[in-house]
Scaffold this motif. Structure first.
Motif, PDB file in Angstrom:
ATOM      1  N   ASP A 251      50.341  47.220  54.538  1.00 57.44           N
ATOM      2  CA  ASP A 251      51.389  48.228  54.339  1.00 57.44           C
ATOM      3  C   ASP A 251      51.685  48.442  52.860  1.00 57.44           C
ATOM      4  O   ASP A 251      52.054  49.542  52.449  1.00 57.44           O
ATOM      5  N   GLY A 252      51.541  47.409  52.079  1.00 61.22           N
ATOM      6  CA  GLY A 252      51.817  47.519  50.644  1.00 61.22           C
ATOM      7  C   GLY A 252      50.594  47.847  49.817  1.00 61.22           C
ATOM      8  O   GLY A 252      50.627  47.749  48.584  1.00 61.22           O
ATOM      9  N   GLY A 253      49.497  48.226  50.472  1.00 61.58           N
ATOM     10  CA  GLY A 253      48.260  48.502  49.760  1.00 61.58           C
ATOM     11  C   GLY A 253      47.361  47.276  49.727  1.00 61.58           C
ATOM     12  O   GLY A 253      47.587  46.290  50.432  1.00 61.58           O
ATOM     13  N   TRP A 254      46.338  47.330  48.887  1.00 61.38           N
ATOM     14  CA  TRP A 254      45.383  46.233  48.795  1.00 61.38           C
ATOM     15  C   TRP A 254      46.017  45.030  48.100  1.00 61.38           C
ATOM     16  O   TRP A 254      46.586  45.148  47.016  1.00 61.38           O
ATOM     17  N   GLU A 255      45.943  43.867  48.748  1.00 62.34           N
ATOM     18  CA  GLU A 255      46.449  42.637  48.151  1.00 62.34           C
ATOM     19  C   GLU A 255      45.887  41.438  48.890  1.00 62.34           C
ATOM     20  O   GLU A 255      45.352  41.560  49.993  1.00 62.34           O
ATOM     21  N   MET A 256      46.007  40.286  48.259  1.00 64.27           N
ATOM     22  CA  MET A 256      45.597  39.035  48.883  1.00 64.27           C
ATOM     23  C   MET A 256      46.722  38.574  49.798  1.00 64.27           C
ATOM     24  O   MET A 256      47.867  38.404  49.363  1.00 64.27           O
ATOM     25  N   ILE A 266      39.892  35.749  44.112  1.00 66.66           N
ATOM     26  CA  ILE A 266      39.158  36.753  43.335  1.00 66.66           C
ATOM     27  C   ILE A 266      39.513  36.521  41.875  1.00 66.66           C
ATOM     28  O   ILE A 266      40.689  36.412  41.519  1.00 66.66           O
ATOM     29  N   ILE A 267      38.505  36.448  41.023  1.00 65.14           N
ATOM     30  CA  ILE A 267      38.688  36.340  39.578  1.00 65.14           C
ATOM     31  C   ILE A 267      38.011  37.559  38.970  1.00 65.14           C
ATOM     32  O   ILE A 267      36.854  37.852  39.290  1.00 65.14           O
ATOM     33  N   ALA A 268      38.723  38.276  38.108  1.00 64.58           N
ATOM     34  CA  ALA A 268      38.178  39.539  37.614  1.00 64.58           C
ATOM     35  C   ALA A 268      38.675  39.839  36.212  1.00 64.58           C
ATOM     36  O   ALA A 268      39.749  39.379  35.808  1.00 64.58           O
ATOM     37  N   SER A 269      37.891  40.621  35.482  1.00 61.37           N
ATOM     38  CA  SER A 269      38.296  41.045  34.148  1.00 61.37           C
ATOM     39  C   SER A 269      39.577  41.864  34.199  1.00 61.37           C
ATOM     40  O   SER A 269      40.395  41.811  33.267  1.00 61.37           O
ATOM     41  N   GLU A 270      39.743  42.648  35.251  1.00 57.95           N
ATOM     42  CA  GLU A 270      40.951  43.437  35.466  1.00 57.95           C
ATOM     43  C   GLU A 270      41.365  43.309  36.925  1.00 57.95           C
ATOM     44  O   GLU A 270      40.508  43.147  37.801  1.00 57.95           O
ATOM     45  N   PRO A 271      42.674  43.413  37.230  1.00 55.42           N
ATOM     46  CA  PRO A 271      43.074  43.502  38.636  1.00 55.42           C
ATOM     47  C   PRO A 271      42.353  44.654  39.320  1.00 55.42           C
ATOM     48  O   PRO A 271      42.090  45.692  38.714  1.00 55.42           O
ATOM     49  N   LEU A 272      42.041  44.490  40.590  1.00 58.48           N
ATOM     50  CA  LEU A 272      41.327  45.526  41.328  1.00 58.48           C
ATOM     51  C   LEU A 272      42.250  46.633  41.813  1.00 58.48           C
ATOM     52  O   LEU A 272      41.793  47.583  42.463  1.00 58.48           O
ATOM     53  N   THR A 273      43.534  46.530  41.511  1.00 52.95           N
ATOM     54  CA  THR A 273      44.508  47.560  41.861  1.00 52.95           C
ATOM     55  C   THR A 273      45.319  47.906  40.618  1.00 52.95           C
ATOM     56  O   THR A 273      45.548  47.062  39.752  1.00 52.95           O
ATOM     57  N   ALA A 277      51.046  43.542  40.541  1.00 52.08           N
ATOM     58  CA  ALA A 277      52.125  42.620  40.902  1.00 52.08           C
ATOM     59  C   ALA A 277      51.634  41.397  41.664  1.00 52.08           C
ATOM     60  O   ALA A 277      52.232  40.325  41.566  1.00 52.08           O
ATOM     61  N   SER A 278      50.539  41.544  42.422  1.00 52.12           N
ATOM     62  CA  SER A 278      50.043  40.411  43.218  1.00 52.12           C
ATOM     63  C   SER A 278      48.940  39.641  42.505  1.00 52.12           C
ATOM     64  O   SER A 278      48.320  38.759  43.092  1.00 52.12           O
ATOM     65  N   TRP A 279      48.712  39.967  41.221  1.00 55.11           N
ATOM     66  CA  TRP A 279      47.681  39.297  40.431  1.00 55.11           C
ATOM     67  C   TRP A 279      48.326  38.420  39.369  1.00 55.11           C
ATOM     68  O   TRP A 279      49.440  38.692  38.909  1.00 55.11           O
ATOM     69  N   PHE A 280      47.621  37.380  38.968  1.00 57.05           N
ATOM     70  CA  PHE A 280      48.089  36.468  37.923  1.00 57.05           C
ATOM     71  C   PHE A 280      47.147  36.571  36.724  1.00 57.05           C
ATOM     72  O   PHE A 280      45.927  36.500  36.881  1.00 57.05           O
ATOM     73  N   GLU A 281      47.713  36.712  35.528  1.00 50.08           N
ATOM     74  CA  GLU A 281      46.900  36.741  34.326  1.00 50.08           C
ATOM     75  C   GLU A 281      46.552  35.317  33.906  1.00 50.08           C
ATOM     76  O   GLU A 281      47.417  34.435  33.885  1.00 50.08           O
ATOM     77  N   VAL A 282      45.301  35.105  33.582  1.00 45.91           N
ATOM     78  CA  VAL A 282      44.845  33.783  33.154  1.00 45.91           C
ATOM     79  C   VAL A 282      45.267  33.564  31.705  1.00 45.91           C
ATOM     80  O   VAL A 282      45.045  34.424  30.850  1.00 45.91           O
ATOM     81  N   PRO A 283      45.893  32.428  31.382  1.00 49.52           N
ATOM     82  CA  PRO A 283      46.287  32.179  29.990  1.00 49.52           C
ATOM     83  C   PRO A 283      45.069  32.105  29.068  1.00 49.52           C
ATOM     84  O   PRO A 283      43.965  31.741  29.482  1.00 49.52           O
ATOM     85  N   GLU A 284      45.284  32.470  27.808  1.00 46.26           N
ATOM     86  CA  GLU A 284      44.215  32.346  26.826  1.00 46.26           C
ATOM     87  C   GLU A 284      43.754  30.895  26.712  1.00 46.26           C
ATOM     88  O   GLU A 284      44.537  29.970  26.910  1.00 46.26           O
ATOM     89  N   TYR A 285      42.497  30.703  26.402  1.00 46.38           N
ATOM     90  CA  TYR A 285      41.899  29.371  26.214  1.00 46.38           C
ATOM     91  C   TYR A 285      42.089  28.515  27.467  1.00 46.38           C
ATOM     92  O   TYR A 285      42.561  27.379  27.416  1.00 46.38           O
ATOM     93  N   SER A 286      41.712  29.090  28.597  1.00 45.81           N
ATOM     94  CA  SER A 286      41.828  28.402  29.877  1.00 45.81           C
ATOM     95  C   SER A 286      40.517  28.465  30.644  1.00 45.81           C
ATOM     96  O   SER A 286      39.678  29.335  30.404  1.00 45.81           O
ATOM     97  N   MET A 287      40.379  27.538  31.577  1.00 44.53           N
ATOM     98  CA  MET A 287      39.243  27.512  32.493  1.00 44.53           C
ATOM     99  C   MET A 287      39.769  27.449  33.916  1.00 44.53           C
ATOM    100  O   MET A 287      40.702  26.687  34.210  1.00 44.53           O
ATOM    101  N   LEU A 288      39.191  28.261  34.797  1.00 45.78           N
ATOM    102  CA  LEU A 288      39.492  28.219  36.222  1.00 45.78           C
ATOM    103  C   LEU A 288      38.322  27.580  36.954  1.00 45.78           C
ATOM    104  O   LEU A 288      37.162  27.848  36.630  1.00 45.78           O
ATOM    105  N   THR A 289      38.627  26.737  37.938  1.00 45.00           N
ATOM    106  CA  THR A 289      37.588  26.200  38.819  1.00 45.00           C
ATOM    107  C   THR A 289      38.032  26.409  40.261  1.00 45.00           C
ATOM    108  O   THR A 289      39.209  26.258  40.589  1.00 45.00           O
ATOM    109  N   ALA A 290      37.093  26.761  41.112  1.00 45.95           N
ATOM    110  CA  ALA A 290      37.376  26.955  42.532  1.00 45.95           C
ATOM    111  C   ALA A 290      36.177  26.470  43.322  1.00 45.95           C
ATOM    112  O   ALA A 290      35.032  26.697  42.931  1.00 45.95           O
ATOM    113  N   GLU A 291      36.452  25.779  44.420  1.00 43.54           N
ATOM    114  CA  GLU A 291      35.362  25.337  45.287  1.00 43.54           C
ATOM    115  C   GLU A 291      35.848  25.305  46.729  1.00 43.54           C
ATOM    116  O   GLU A 291      37.035  25.073  47.007  1.00 43.54           O
ATOM    117  N   LEU A 292      34.912  25.574  47.630  1.00 44.63           N
ATOM    118  CA  LEU A 292      35.218  25.543  49.051  1.00 44.63           C
ATOM    119  C   LEU A 292      34.992  24.146  49.599  1.00 44.63           C
ATOM    120  O   LEU A 292      33.999  23.495  49.282  1.00 44.63           O
TER     121      LEU A 292
END
Length: 306
Positions: A251-256, A266-273, A277-292
């Motif tokens: 109802d609110g459009g595309w979001e997680m 989802i990790i992206a150079s820009e939000p896909l919308t 509002a439903s996206w978080f900006e990665v702080p400078e000089y940071s690393m993200l890791t994700a695993e299933l």
């Protein structure tokens, strides 16, 4: 500057990431919201892992130097493929006679026999001065596989060379540590050659089971006044993520959607919308890791002190 997208989680139609949203990755090739004067018209590449496919450890591969917005084959594939992991990239190059647009320069990079792929947003300034100083830090067997002219492919070979087994599937922590080690080597080589011009190095690496991403720049903020990329780089090279359950159009459009524990990221150079509002900006000089893992998705953010 390029635009990159990585996905890890439950099976998700590629079409949702590449086409359906109002700031989809394909739209970012010709109308990026966070790059006022730069277009990404030098090609498209994608790696996608589907555990239900034949040889699930081998990703689907699609690369083309044509514009993805007019690519009917890509649109058809995106409507049929629902992977659990994806790395996709639209390439941008400077408008000059020195730029090389060709298949060997398309991301994500993936050497035959390797289980890690890499896509890069950024550029190492004055790379020609330091290129061959990197040879002593790269496994000779990997150096021989470099085919293109990009700094990105050298970074890929350098990271693989920091792994205990460049042809194996590294644990997420080992891949993260190898990435940080490669950045330290690059910093030393730059210093040895007196290179101190701002050089962004946003990296996306994946094994199909895990994703590692960085938001990083060497010597951020210093440019020669005549530098042609000054306006593009003035904003720190952007990186965002959305974490939760399923990426869907509600109802609110595309979001997680909400997920506890989280099941997808989802990790992206820009939000896909356009609404971030439903996206978080990665702080400078940071690393993200994700695993299933069987319990869901393990996701971490850590400082990148290299």
């Amino acid at each position: 500057m390029c635009r990159i997208l990585a996905y890890l989680g439950e099976p998700l139609p590629v079409q949702r990431l590449l086409y359906d949203t109002d700031n989809s990755l394909v739209r970012q090739s010709y109308s990026p919201r966070m790059m006022n004067t730069f277009l990404n018209l030098a090609g498209f590449g994608m790696k996608a892992w589907d555990p239900a496919s034949l040889r699930p450890d081998d990703p689907f591969t699609y690369r083309t130097t044509t514009l993805p917005s007019f690519d009917r084959n890509l649109r058809s594939l995106a409507a049929k493929l629902a992977p659990t992991c994806l790395v996709a990239h639209v390439r941008g190059v400077t408008y000059s006679g020195d730029a090389v647009v060709g298949e060997t320069n398309l991301h994500p990079f993936h050497f035959a026999g390797a289980r890690v792929v890499l896509a890069h947003n950024g550029h190492l300034r004055q790379f020609a001065r330091m290129r061959y100083a990197l040879v002593e830090h790269v496994d000779p067997a990997l150096a021989r596989r470099i085919e293109g002219t990009t700094d990105s492919e050298w970074i890929y070979a350098l990271i693989l060379s920091q792994l205990a087994d460049p042809a194996g599937v590294p644990e997420t922590r080992e891949l993260a540590d190898a990435t940080a080690a490669a950045l330290r080597i690059l910093r030393r080589v730059r210093a040895d050659h007196g290179i101190d011009t701002s050089s962004p190095v946003n990296l996306f690496l994946s094994t199909g089971r895990a994703v590692v991403a960085t938001r990083f720049s060497f010597d951020y903020g210093w440019y020669p006044p005549e530098d042609e990329m000054l306006e593009t780089d003035l904003p720190f090279v952007s990186l965002w993520y959305a974490l939760g359950g399923e990426y869907a159009n509600g109802d609110g459009g595309w979001e997680m959607t909400a997920g506890d524990p989280a099941r997808s990221v989802i990790i992206a150079s820009e939000p896909l919308t356009t609404d971030a509002a439903s996206w978080f900006e990665v702080p400078e000089y940071s690393m993200l890791t994700a695993e299933l893992d069987p319990g869901g998705l393990r996701f971490e953010t850590r400082d990148l002190d290299v």
